[in-house]
Design an enzyme around this catalytic site. Structure first.
Site, PDB file in Angstrom:
ATOM      1  CG  HIS A  89       7.883  -1.409   4.402  1.00  0.00           C
ATOM      2  ND1 HIS A  89       7.004  -2.448   4.493  1.00  0.00           N
ATOM      3  CD2 HIS A  89       7.166  -0.297   4.732  1.00  0.00           C
ATOM      4  CE1 HIS A  89       5.801  -1.999   4.851  1.00  0.00           C
ATOM      5  NE2 HIS A  89       5.870  -0.694   5.018  1.00  0.00           N
TER       6      HIS A  89
ATOM      7  CG  HIS B  70      -0.306   0.067   2.544  1.00  0.00           C
ATOM      8  ND1 HIS B  70      -0.821  -0.560   3.653  1.00  0.00           N
ATOM      9  CD2 HIS B  70       0.820   0.693   2.965  1.00  0.00           C
ATOM     10  CE1 HIS B  70      -0.036  -0.322   4.691  1.00  0.00           C
ATOM     11  NE2 HIS B  70       0.962   0.442   4.304  1.00  0.00           N
TER      12      HIS B  70
ATOM     13  CG  HIS C  72      -0.414   3.972   7.946  1.00  0.00           C
ATOM     14  ND1 HIS C  72      -1.358   3.418   7.103  1.00  0.00           N
ATOM     15  CD2 HIS C  72       0.706   3.239   7.770  1.00  0.00           C
ATOM     16  CE1 HIS C  72      -0.803   2.406   6.443  1.00  0.00           C
ATOM     17  NE2 HIS C  72       0.435   2.273   6.828  1.00  0.00           N
TER      18      HIS C  72
ATOM     19  CD  GLU D 222       2.428  -1.850   6.608  1.00  0.00           C
ATOM     20  OE1 GLU D 222       2.282  -0.689   7.011  1.00  0.00           O
ATOM     21  OE2 GLU D 222       2.721  -2.108   5.418  1.00  0.00           O
TER      22      GLU D 222
HETATM   23  C1  DHB Z   1       6.065   3.699   3.157  1.00  0.00           C
HETATM   24  C2  DHB Z   1       5.451   2.454   3.285  1.00  0.00           C
HETATM   25  C3  DHB Z   1       4.355   2.292   4.143  1.00  0.00           C
HETATM   26  O1  DHB Z   1       3.747   1.086   4.344  1.00  0.00           O
HETATM   27  C4  DHB Z   1       3.846   3.377   4.829  1.00  0.00           C
HETATM   28  O2  DHB Z   1       2.749   3.194   5.571  1.00  0.00           O
HETATM   29  C5  DHB Z   1       4.464   4.636   4.714  1.00  0.00           C
HETATM   30  C6  DHB Z   1       5.571   4.784   3.863  1.00  0.00           C
HETATM   31  C7  DHB Z   1       7.227   3.871   2.233  1.00  0.00           C
HETATM   32  O3  DHB Z   1       7.670   2.898   1.598  1.00  0.00           O
HETATM   33  O4  DHB Z   1       7.707   4.987   2.097  1.00  0.00           O
HETATM   34 FE    FE Z   2       2.166   1.112   5.845  1.00  0.00          FE
END
Ligand code: DHB
Ligand code: FE
Length: 284
Positions: A193, A12, A59, A240
């Site tokens: 991530h 996302h 978020h 996530e």
């Molecule tokens: C990013 C990824 C996310 O899941 C998020 O909530 C905010 C930023 C990113 O890759 O920058």
């Molecule tokens: Fe996220």
């Protein structure tokens, strides 16, 4: 009766929303990301659901440290897009399905999962970016959406096992709704991530691809992966991915039916700070 026809899994990344909204999707950096969803947009047109049950995480948009529901079901008639950072995206208001959502709440709570019922809720990139990736930039989203928010932001977060079991309960709930609706369940967020700390920027292709393999072939075993493994291997925001287990737990094979058909699989690095993963599984 209502039926779950397919499950969809996708990252996302908020920058994907910004790229679309600012007309940058054709730029060399973004082109390979969006190309991975060309099939999916056609597939959505050909397999248009009556309702999408969309598992995502908020978020700190609708919820904050003041209130942290582990599992929250959106029962409202509509949900307004909102976001931190870039601000609300210029996308259609999300229409809900209060009748099916109330039925699912009733059934799932009676199956011993404590859901928070949310009658008013704004929805952020966690929900709107998956819709954009799958549906493009329409005047209105193709069908009603039931938002289902999972806390994967503030510890303690739910285990993969609990998410998988919850998916099974959601399947029973949907398939006991007395209207012939074609329902898709989407699991969103991930893949690897980490946005903060000394490991910011972490990506783990090997972990992600093994996760995709196992999500398809042996989700029961994948469900026993402890949350600390996600954090170690896939980064703090890689957690996530437990949301994908909710959607997978709702598929027919988990309840003794045939294995799903893999209609589409895609993986790409990088998109912002995140590895983008995407799957479409059809119930046969
Ligand atoms: C990013 C990824 C996310 O899941 C998020 O909530 C905010 C930023 C990113 O890759 O920058
Ligand atoms: Fe996220």
């Amino acid at each position: 009766m209502a039926k779950i026809t397919a499950s969809v899994y996708t990252s996302h990344v908020p920058a994907i929303g910004a790229a679309l909204d600012l007309g940058k999707s054709g730029e060399p950096y973004w082109q390979p990301v969006f190309k991975g969803y060309d099939f999916s947009k056609h597939w959505m047109v050909e397999n248009k659901p009556d309702v999408i049950f969309l598992v995502y995480n908020d978020h700190a948009t609708a919820f904050s440290l003041e209130m942290i529901p582990t599992f929250a079901i959106g029962t409202a008639a509509e949900f307004t897009p909102a976001d931190e950072g870039w601000g609300p995206r210029p996308v259609p208001v999300v229409q809900g399905h209060p009748e099916l959502a109330a039925h699912i709440a009733q059934s799932v709570i009676q199956q011993d999962f404590d859901l928070t019922i949310v009658n008013k809720m704004d929805v952020d990139h966690g929900l709107t970016v998956p819709l954009s990736l799958m549906c493009g930039q329409p005047q209105a989203w193709p069908c009603p959406v039931i938002p289902f928010a999972v806390n994967v932001v503030q510890y303690p977060v739910p285990s993969g096992r609990r998410c998988f079991e919850l998916g099974k309960a959601i399947r029973k709930a949907i398939e006991s709704f007395d209207k012939p609706l074609n329902v898709q369940i989407w699991g969103t967020g991930g893949m690897s991530h980490q946005l903060q700390g000394p490991r910011a920027g972490l990506i783990n292709r090997e972990f992600d691809n093994a996760f995709l393999d196992q999500l398809i072939a042996d989700p029961e075993a994948l469900a026993s992966k402890p949350h600390i493994d996600y954090v170690r291997e896939a980064g703090s925001e890689g957690i996530e991915l437990v949301m994908w287990l909710i959607a997978r737990g709702a598929m027919a094979d988990v309840a003794g039916g045939p294995a799903p058909k893999v209609a589409h699989r895609f993986y790409h690095v990088p998109a912002s700070n995140t590895a983008v993963g995407h799957l479409i599984l059809e119930n046969k």
